[in-house]
Enzyme design. Structure first.
Site, PDB file in Angstrom:
ATOM      1  N   ASN A  36       1.041  -1.704  -0.206  1.00  0.00           N
ATOM      2  CA  ASN A  36       0.088   0.014  -0.072  1.00  0.00           C
ATOM      3  C   ASN A  36       1.139   1.046  -0.088  1.00  0.00           C
ATOM      4  O   ASN A  36       1.871   1.155   0.331  1.00  0.00           O
ATOM      5  CB  ASN A  36      -0.767  -0.103   1.387  1.00  0.00           C
ATOM      6  CG  ASN A  36      -1.703   1.374   1.745  1.00  0.00           C
ATOM      7  OD1 ASN A  36      -0.675   1.677   2.111  1.00  0.00           O
ATOM      8  ND2 ASN A  36      -2.415   1.592   1.196  1.00  0.00           N
ATOM      9  N   CYS A  71      -5.921  -2.514  -2.593  1.00  0.00           N
ATOM     10  CA  CYS A  71      -6.739  -1.542  -1.989  1.00  0.00           C
ATOM     11  C   CYS A  71      -6.962  -0.406  -2.925  1.00  0.00           C
ATOM     12  O   CYS A  71      -7.927   0.262  -1.795  1.00  0.00           O
ATOM     13  CB  CYS A  71      -5.952  -1.318  -0.666  1.00  0.00           C
ATOM     14  SG  CYS A  71      -4.766  -0.147  -1.352  1.00  0.00           S
ATOM     15  N   ASP A  97      22.852   0.542 -49.956  1.00  0.00           N
ATOM     16  CA  ASP A  97      23.826   0.957 -50.932  1.00  0.00           C
ATOM     17  C   ASP A  97      23.669   2.104 -52.152  1.00  0.00           C
ATOM     18  O   ASP A  97      24.608   2.076 -52.244  1.00  0.00           O
ATOM     19  CB  ASP A  97      24.653  -0.469 -51.817  1.00  0.00           C
ATOM     20  CG  ASP A  97      25.073  -1.709 -51.260  1.00  0.00           C
ATOM     21  OD1 ASP A  97      25.655  -1.223 -50.166  1.00  0.00           O
ATOM     22  OD2 ASP A  97      25.163  -2.986 -51.498  1.00  0.00           O
ATOM     23  N   LYS A 155       4.312  13.984 -53.894  1.00  0.00           N
ATOM     24  CA  LYS A 155       4.740  12.831 -54.396  1.00  0.00           C
ATOM     25  C   LYS A 155       4.144  12.388 -56.099  1.00  0.00           C
ATOM     26  O   LYS A 155       3.344  13.716 -56.830  1.00  0.00           O
ATOM     27  CB  LYS A 155       2.626  11.987 -53.968  1.00  0.00           C
ATOM     28  CG  LYS A 155       2.493  10.566 -54.376  1.00  0.00           C
ATOM     29  CD  LYS A 155       1.292  10.178 -54.356  1.00  0.00           C
ATOM     30  CE  LYS A 155       0.225   9.129 -54.267  1.00  0.00           C
ATOM     31  NZ  LYS A 155      -0.583   8.108 -54.720  1.00  0.00           N
ATOM     32  N   PHE A 185      29.140  -6.569 -41.218  1.00  0.00           N
ATOM     33  CA  PHE A 185      28.625  -7.670 -41.060  1.00  0.00           C
ATOM     34  C   PHE A 185      28.303  -7.425 -42.331  1.00  0.00           C
ATOM     35  O   PHE A 185      27.647  -6.571 -42.831  1.00  0.00           O
ATOM     36  CB  PHE A 185      26.687  -7.697 -40.637  1.00  0.00           C
ATOM     37  CG  PHE A 185      26.581  -8.076 -39.198  1.00  0.00           C
ATOM     38  CD1 PHE A 185      25.761  -9.249 -39.317  1.00  0.00           C
ATOM     39  CD2 PHE A 185      27.456  -7.700 -37.701  1.00  0.00           C
ATOM     40  CE1 PHE A 185      26.294  -9.503 -37.183  1.00  0.00           C
ATOM     41  CE2 PHE A 185      26.940  -7.779 -36.581  1.00  0.00           C
ATOM     42  CZ  PHE A 185      26.720  -9.375 -36.471  1.00  0.00           C
ATOM     43  N   LYS A 228      37.837  -2.222 -45.144  1.00  0.00           N
ATOM     44  CA  LYS A 228      37.038  -1.031 -43.858  1.00  0.00           C
ATOM     45  C   LYS A 228      37.767  -1.085 -42.818  1.00  0.00           C
ATOM     46  O   LYS A 228      37.422  -0.650 -41.704  1.00  0.00           O
ATOM     47  CB  LYS A 228      35.372  -0.907 -43.680  1.00  0.00           C
ATOM     48  CG  LYS A 228      35.072  -1.696 -44.966  1.00  0.00           C
ATOM     49  CD  LYS A 228      33.458  -2.372 -45.174  1.00  0.00           C
ATOM     50  CE  LYS A 228      32.721  -2.200 -46.175  1.00  0.00           C
ATOM     51  NZ  LYS A 228      31.141  -2.491 -46.092  1.00  0.00           N
TER      52      LYS A 228
END
Length: 385
Positions: free
Chosen positions: A120, A153, A270, A279, A312, A332
């Site tokens: 409480n 409660c 890439d 648009k 990766f 790299k």
């Protein structure tokens, strides 16, 4: 090595959340021993805990001829999670009032302690409770504070047990953290970039971000400061920084370039299209729309990063994949390359993956594994760099 926790459950109305915690720990193959207070047994039967946990101890089954006693029960545990912790038990534990088996066991256990109060609002804020929590914290207990909501409660305020998932994540981190990673900051990038063609269209890829999320989780649970850069929304126990395109990602990488490790798992486009505001109307191009794409910057190659860099590489060409990855390692200036060769078993969005871990001295195949398991393999490689 299999871990064991002692889950101490006291007489709080939030006791039922202990069942959820046991389930989460068991899914992670963590052994769970449960300590039940007499107050708890007014709410629940010990049989329900026996059905879920590996072992339980309460005053009903105390036995000095076995290890079910307050001295021996916790000896093989790695950590104690006191959840939920009632005001009565918190105050008794802080003052060493060992008048029952429950408190005696907690006092006899010389293991890391996490306490999650549930009470409480007025009882939680009472000076005795606050003094007890400060004393326990001073003596190296980790307190996961309660949250504010409408309580059982019907009062509203601070006192509800913290979210089960938060308790689980914090406990797992305390259980698995390694000294090597405690002072290390790790940047992990994940998900694909979205490069705008106009305000409604983009060039992107099929990256799910799942592998990066698993890697970020692994570093977090081992104790690192995790900086997760993601284009995908995930619920995480650590801070997540969102990016949309390669320009956003570059800015984030530059912001955190002083970190110890960079795990560059993001699938960066890439190519970048020429952007047109608004648009593009399809009736403007009766023969179709020709896109002019320019080569994107190689973020991993060009980033001036202080720490170790892990890249990766995704390939379809099995014949030349390893040689291409080795070239990336040099070009790299990387410390490690994780080569991912896509095939029928190893696809975008799957929960499994397979890497070739390639460093200047080694090339090792992981085999097809769950991404969570593979993430810990990567962490182990990082420790050796």
């Amino acid at each position: 090595m299999k871990k064991t926790i002692l889950l101490a459950v006291s007489g709080s109305i939030a006791f039922y959340k202990a069942y959820e915690l046991i389930s989460l720990f068991k899914k992670e193959k963590i052994r769970v021993k449960v300590l039940l207070s007499q107050g708890l047994l007014k709410f629940a039967n010990k049989i329900s805990f026996e059905a879920l946990a590996d072992e339980i101890l309460c005053e009903e089954n105390e036995n000095w001829e076995s290890k079910k006693n307050h001295i021996d029960f916790s000896k093989d545990c790695d950590l104690v999670l006191f959840a939920p912790a009632s005001v009565n038990s918190i105050n008794k534990l802080a003052l060493g009032i060992a008048d029952n088996l429950f408190i005696q066991t907690l006092i006899a256990c010389n293991k890391p302690l996490i306490i999650t109060p549930a009470a409480n609002t007025n009882m939680y804020h009472h000076f005795s409770t606050q003094n007890s929590l400060k004393l326990l914290q001073k003596n190296k207990a980790l307190i996961i504070p309660p949250i504010s909501k409408v309580l059982a409660c019907k009062d509203e305020g601070v006192g509800a047990l913290a979210e089960v998932e938060d308790i689980f994540n914090i406990t797992k981190r305390e259980l698995f953290r390694k000294k090597f990673w405690l002072d290390k900051s790790v940047v992990i990038s994940g998900g694909g970039t979205r490069e705008k063609i106009d305000d409604v269209r983009c060039i992107s890829n099929f990256s799910s971000g799942k592998m990066a999320k698993s890697i970020a989780d692994a570093f977090y649970f081992l104790g690192s400061k995790v900086i997760f850069l993601s284009s995908i929304d995930f619920k995480t126990p650590y801070e997540i920084y969102k990016f949309e395109n390669s320009k956003d990602l570059k800015a984030l990488l530059e912001k955190f370039c002083e970190s110890d490790f960079l795990i560059m798992a993001a699938a960066v486009s890439d190519f970048i299209p020429r952007f047109q505001k608004g648009k593009i109307k399809k009736n403007q191009f009766s023969k179709g729309l020709d896109l002019h794409l320019k080569l994107n910057e190689d973020l991993l190659k060009n980033i001036n990063f202080k720490g170790k860099k892990i890249g990766f590489k995704m390939e379809f060409d099995t014949e030349n994949a390893i040689e291409n990855a080795k070239k990336s390692l040099v070009e790299k200036n990387l410390n490690l390359v994780c080569l991912n060769i896509l095939n029928k078993k190893n696809t975008f969005g799957s929960d499994q993956n397979e890497f070739y871990f390639i460093s200047k001295d080694a090339c090792e195949k992981s085999g097809l594994k769950d991404k969570k398991e593979l993430a810990f393999d990567l962490v182990n490689w990082c420790e050796k760099l």
